[in-house]
Design an enzyme around this catalytic site. Sequence first.
Site, mmCIF file in Angstrom:
data_model
loop_
_atom_site.group_PDB
_atom_site.id
_atom_site.type_symbol
_atom_site.label_atom_id
_atom_site.label_comp_id
_atom_site.label_asym_id
_atom_site.label_seq_id
_atom_site.Cartn_x
_atom_site.Cartn_y
_atom_site.Cartn_z
ATOM 1 N N ARG A 144 112.917 19.746 -28.108
ATOM 2 C CA ARG A 144 113.831 20.653 -27.416
ATOM 3 C C ARG A 144 115.261 20.114 -27.450
ATOM 4 N NH1 ARG A 144 113.819 21.005 -22.658
ATOM 5 N NH2 ARG A 144 112.681 19.125 -22.111
ATOM 6 N N LYS A 179 108.965 26.917 -23.290
ATOM 7 C CA LYS A 179 109.666 26.469 -22.091
ATOM 8 C C LYS A 179 110.674 27.508 -21.610
ATOM 9 C CE LYS A 179 107.458 22.696 -21.416
ATOM 10 N NZ LYS A 179 106.463 22.678 -20.304
ATOM 11 N N HIS A 196 105.048 22.789 -12.599
ATOM 12 C CA HIS A 196 104.744 22.099 -13.849
ATOM 13 C C HIS A 196 103.583 21.156 -13.556
ATOM 14 C CE1 HIS A 196 105.861 19.019 -17.127
ATOM 15 N NE2 HIS A 196 105.229 20.033 -17.679
ATOM 16 N N SER A 220 105.415 12.905 -18.774
ATOM 17 C CA SER A 220 104.827 12.461 -20.031
ATOM 18 C C SER A 220 104.306 11.028 -19.922
ATOM 19 C CB SER A 220 105.882 12.548 -21.133
ATOM 20 O OG SER A 220 105.362 12.141 -22.365
ATOM 21 N N LYS A 231 98.251 13.157 -17.174
ATOM 22 C CA LYS A 231 97.992 14.476 -16.584
ATOM 23 C C LYS A 231 96.953 15.254 -17.383
ATOM 24 C CE LYS A 231 101.081 17.577 -17.252
ATOM 25 N NZ LYS A 231 102.303 18.405 -17.243
ATOM 26 N N THR A 232 97.124 15.315 -18.698
ATOM 27 C CA THR A 232 96.195 16.071 -19.544
ATOM 28 C C THR A 232 94.826 15.407 -19.575
ATOM 29 O OG1 THR A 232 98.008 16.885 -20.922
ATOM 30 C CG2 THR A 232 95.797 16.958 -21.865
ATOM 31 N N ASP A 235 99.278 22.704 -18.143
ATOM 32 C CA ASP A 235 100.726 22.446 -18.090
ATOM 33 C C ASP A 235 101.509 23.286 -17.088
ATOM 34 O OD1 ASP A 235 102.889 20.879 -19.170
ATOM 35 O OD2 ASP A 235 103.582 22.657 -20.214
ATOM 36 N N ARG A 273 102.696 17.983 -32.440
ATOM 37 C CA ARG A 273 102.045 18.864 -31.467
ATOM 38 C C ARG A 273 101.004 19.761 -32.111
ATOM 39 N NH1 ARG A 273 103.680 18.720 -25.795
ATOM 40 N NH2 ARG A 273 105.687 17.639 -25.728
#
Length: 597
Positions: A88, A231, A251, A270, A274-275, A289, A354
Amino acid sequence: MVLPHHTPYVTPHILHKHYAQAAEADQHSNLIGRDLEYFSQAGFDMDRIQLKRNAPVAQLYEDAIRNEGAIISSSGALINFSGKKTGRSPKDKRIVYEETSKDDIWWGSVNIKMDEHTFEINRERAIDYLNTRDNVYVFDGYAGWDPKYRIKVRVICARAYHALFMHNMLIRPTEEQLLDFGEPDFIIYNAGQFPANRFTKGMSSTTSVEINFKRMEMVILGTEYAGEMKKGVFSVMHYLQPVKFGQLSLHSSANVGKDEGDVTLFFGLSGTGKTTLSADPNRLLIGDDEHVWSDTGVFNIEGGCYAKCINLSAEKEPDIFNAIKYGSILENVVYNPATRSPDYDDVSITENTRCAYPIEYIPNAQIPCVVNNQPSNIIMLTCDAFGVLPPVSRLTPEQASYHFLAGYTSKTPGTEDGVLEPIPTFSTCYSAPFIVLHPGRYAEMLADRMAQHNVNCWLINTGWTGGKFGSGKRCPLKYTRRIVDAVHSGELAKAEYENFGTFNLSIPTSLEGVPRELLNPSLAWKDKEAFNKEVRKLGGMFQKAFALYERDVEPKLGWKANAILDDPMYFWSDALWSQTRDRCLVDASKCLFELEC
């Protein structure tokens, strides 16, 4: 080469090069139907371009391979590339300053102002570019699984890769829903192959990513990174859900118990896990997410997942690894040209490799991705490279608000060039790059919902123990999973607690399966003086970062940050804090938005 004994065979679309294209045109022109007037009024040259609306995956594969240099991987996923931009561009993000939203937006380094006239110039530039393309792809889908709060999103782009990406990331309508789709609530014009005019007022480069809340439109120029669209939709939901619907956008990842139906929200930046931790074989994944905590429960905003692929393996992340198949799209992943096998360890293009895939590709996904139960637990994840935060702490409502606003984790050496020692990163509400309203508004809504539904909140540190980065070791994943299991079973809620001076936290005195010295960092450190030094250092960093919004949130939430950080080892007096506040505001602004979530 055809040998004498071979019978030559040529497929019909090779004999007649326009055969396949003509069939595609017939198939999709009737889907546009009543929307033709909209595209004509928007400035599209309907006599020249071919609109492909909600094209099937197979056709998007064919077009991406034929026109964009994409390839099919050995697992069946499509591999394509985003060009120069592989992440981004937050410094090129703009929000249009207009009367309907200007009083709600948190203006500053995240939400940079753009005037309406400049937006119109860039919008015209994007449509002009799209008119030069032979194929223009349109995808109509939904953001938000709960019909009461979802919005209709239309994506207009020139790359099949972008259309496939949003096909995966938005919620895919049925044929009946598509026929009755009507006017979209939000439109993305993605002309990312074409640069912005950097001499246009307000442009800082040839890249421009801008949102107009009055027109409910987004324009992308000068970047082909697909994540900008994802996003962008999230930023719109971060605005609409609180302002229009009165719901809390977050988020976070979320899962639900298979038997009890208990919902857990996971906040984390990051590298915090979390994932990984929300992917639990004993629970169903609501999403990885973006979510909304509504008056009736929790629902996912997206129809897919956008997972990092760096160092991916079947052993470490089996669900993600197995989701990379036909229909998925690998972005900027290096592959073996002979076997077409992806090399997830190769970062020669970017570390931000990704994969985007439909959430149905996760075997234990909750479909539809909505649960009409209020959350029972909130887990705030951090990776503390200074090694002083406990692996688990029970937070009071005031502490939960504080840590939600702080959004702390740390970068470690080796993650980026020039990072030689741990660097604290504070991303407010765990989503600073996508925040649209003032952080205090989200924090206030979170505190109200937690109080109303009596939600437990836990701070879990997946970072270092027994020493900081370089001398200690990272908390083993098996212990972190054991802690999360104890949260879900209710075991931790019934445990005995003691006060841990750092941040005035409550930590369990024991937990079966987790060593006692791991639960209390002061016991794990052999060098007590070094431990106290890192405590004081991290505490001061929290104070600096929180100064950005402390004045605004205190009257609303009714507490002072100094009460949260009350360890005398690093408590700053009011006089000293008053003297340094202005300097801290400047210092904190440099590090607050570093991490891309």
